[in-house]
Scaffold this motif. Structure first.
Motif, PDB file in Angstrom:
ATOM      1  N   VAL A 102     -10.648   9.033   2.364  1.00  0.00           N
ATOM      2  CA  VAL A 102      -9.522   9.497   3.030  1.00  0.00           C
ATOM      3  C   VAL A 102      -8.806   8.192   3.759  1.00  0.00           C
ATOM      4  O   VAL A 102      -7.797   7.922   3.564  1.00  0.00           O
ATOM      5  N   GLU A 103      -9.525   7.422   4.564  1.00  0.00           N
ATOM      6  CA  GLU A 103      -9.064   6.455   5.239  1.00  0.00           C
ATOM      7  C   GLU A 103      -8.349   5.191   4.129  1.00  0.00           C
ATOM      8  O   GLU A 103      -7.376   4.886   4.578  1.00  0.00           O
ATOM      9  N   ALA A 104      -9.236   4.995   3.265  1.00  0.00           N
ATOM     10  CA  ALA A 104      -8.839   4.105   2.092  1.00  0.00           C
ATOM     11  C   ALA A 104      -7.631   4.455   1.433  1.00  0.00           C
ATOM     12  O   ALA A 104      -6.926   3.573   1.117  1.00  0.00           O
ATOM     13  N   ILE A 105      -7.428   5.817   0.971  1.00  0.00           N
ATOM     14  CA  ILE A 105      -6.374   6.269   0.391  1.00  0.00           C
ATOM     15  C   ILE A 105      -5.044   6.176   1.693  1.00  0.00           C
ATOM     16  O   ILE A 105      -4.015   5.833   0.886  1.00  0.00           O
ATOM     17  N   ASN A 106      -5.249   6.657   2.791  1.00  0.00           N
ATOM     18  CA  ASN A 106      -3.927   6.512   3.472  1.00  0.00           C
ATOM     19  C   ASN A 106      -3.544   5.206   3.545  1.00  0.00           C
ATOM     20  O   ASN A 106      -2.460   4.872   3.833  1.00  0.00           O
ATOM     21  N   LYS A 107      -4.673   4.178   3.978  1.00  0.00           N
ATOM     22  CA  LYS A 107      -4.069   2.903   3.938  1.00  0.00           C
ATOM     23  C   LYS A 107      -3.258   2.332   2.901  1.00  0.00           C
ATOM     24  O   LYS A 107      -2.572   1.596   2.911  1.00  0.00           O
ATOM     25  N   LEU A 108      -3.945   2.744   1.512  1.00  0.00           N
ATOM     26  CA  LEU A 108      -3.214   2.319   0.498  1.00  0.00           C
ATOM     27  C   LEU A 108      -1.835   2.887   0.272  1.00  0.00           C
ATOM     28  O   LEU A 108      -0.683   2.472  -0.001  1.00  0.00           O
ATOM     29  N   LEU A 109      -1.638   4.155   0.637  1.00  0.00           N
ATOM     30  CA  LEU A 109      -0.370   4.541   0.706  1.00  0.00           C
ATOM     31  C   LEU A 109       0.764   4.049   1.626  1.00  0.00           C
ATOM     32  O   LEU A 109       1.878   4.018   1.172  1.00  0.00           O
ATOM     33  N   GLU A 110       0.116   3.689   2.866  1.00  0.00           N
ATOM     34  CA  GLU A 110       0.788   3.072   3.722  1.00  0.00           C
ATOM     35  C   GLU A 110       1.373   1.649   3.266  1.00  0.00           C
ATOM     36  O   GLU A 110       2.463   1.209   3.351  1.00  0.00           O
ATOM     37  N   GLU A 111       0.395   0.759   2.414  1.00  0.00           N
ATOM     38  CA  GLU A 111       0.676  -0.399   1.798  1.00  0.00           C
ATOM     39  C   GLU A 111       1.830  -0.206   0.917  1.00  0.00           C
ATOM     40  O   GLU A 111       2.785  -0.934   0.759  1.00  0.00           O
ATOM     41  N   LYS A 112       1.779   0.918  -0.067  1.00  0.00           N
ATOM     42  CA  LYS A 112       2.669   1.146  -0.989  1.00  0.00           C
ATOM     43  C   LYS A 112       4.172   1.552  -0.363  1.00  0.00           C
ATOM     44  O   LYS A 112       5.146   1.101  -1.086  1.00  0.00           O
ATOM     45  N   ARG A 113       4.040   2.203   0.716  1.00  0.00           N
ATOM     46  CA  ARG A 113       5.423   2.634   1.216  1.00  0.00           C
ATOM     47  C   ARG A 113       6.056   1.352   1.885  1.00  0.00           C
ATOM     48  O   ARG A 113       7.402   1.264   1.910  1.00  0.00           O
ATOM     49  N   LYS A 114       5.407   0.453   2.366  1.00  0.00           N
ATOM     50  CA  LYS A 114       6.078  -0.900   3.097  1.00  0.00           C
ATOM     51  C   LYS A 114       6.429  -1.859   1.864  1.00  0.00           C
ATOM     52  O   LYS A 114       7.352  -2.612   2.038  1.00  0.00           O
ATOM     53  N   ALA A 115       5.743  -1.693   0.657  1.00  0.00           N
ATOM     54  CA  ALA A 115       6.192  -2.514  -0.422  1.00  0.00           C
ATOM     55  C   ALA A 115       7.474  -2.458  -0.928  1.00  0.00           C
ATOM     56  O   ALA A 115       8.260  -1.229  -0.845  1.00  0.00           O
TER      57      ALA A 115
END
Length: 115
Positions: A102-115
């Protein structure tokens, strides 16, 4: 495709990459049929209903609404679908594995939102 997080349980191989969360059966006839359906899009359309109900499937990161750990310690992923939000419980993970995923998914989602 580089895995951000990967777990192997008794029945499943669970891999999170930058593109998708894969929940795959490890062996047996159902695993072979799952592979055939995922690799051949025409079969996927034909067996869409069966695949949704009998086999775990890949969840593309772009379709993940959110991920969280349930009070029971299970990893829960909410997927955006044409008909609304579908809640998916990732099978056979320990509470610690669920938290890591879950932490990895949420980190990935945050990265995608910033890009």
């Amino acid at each position: 495709m580089k895995a951000r997080v990967a777990f192997e349980t008794k029945t499943y191989l669970i891999i999170l990459s930058d593109e998708k969360l894969e929940i795959d059966l490890k062996s047996g006839a159902r695993a072979f049929l799952e592979y055939m359906i995922e690799e051949h899009k025409s079969l996927e359309r034909i067996f869409k209903w069966a695949a949704d109900h009998l086999f775990p499937r890949d969840i593309y990161v772009e379709n993940i609404n959110r991920a969280y750990v349930s009070p029971e310690g299970e990893a829960i992923v909410e997927e955006k679908t044409p008909t609304g939000i579908k809640t998916i419980k990732v099978p056979e993970l320990t509470a610690e594995q669920a938290k890591t995923l879950v932490e990895a998914i949420n980190k990935l989602l945050e990265e995608k939102r910033k890009a």
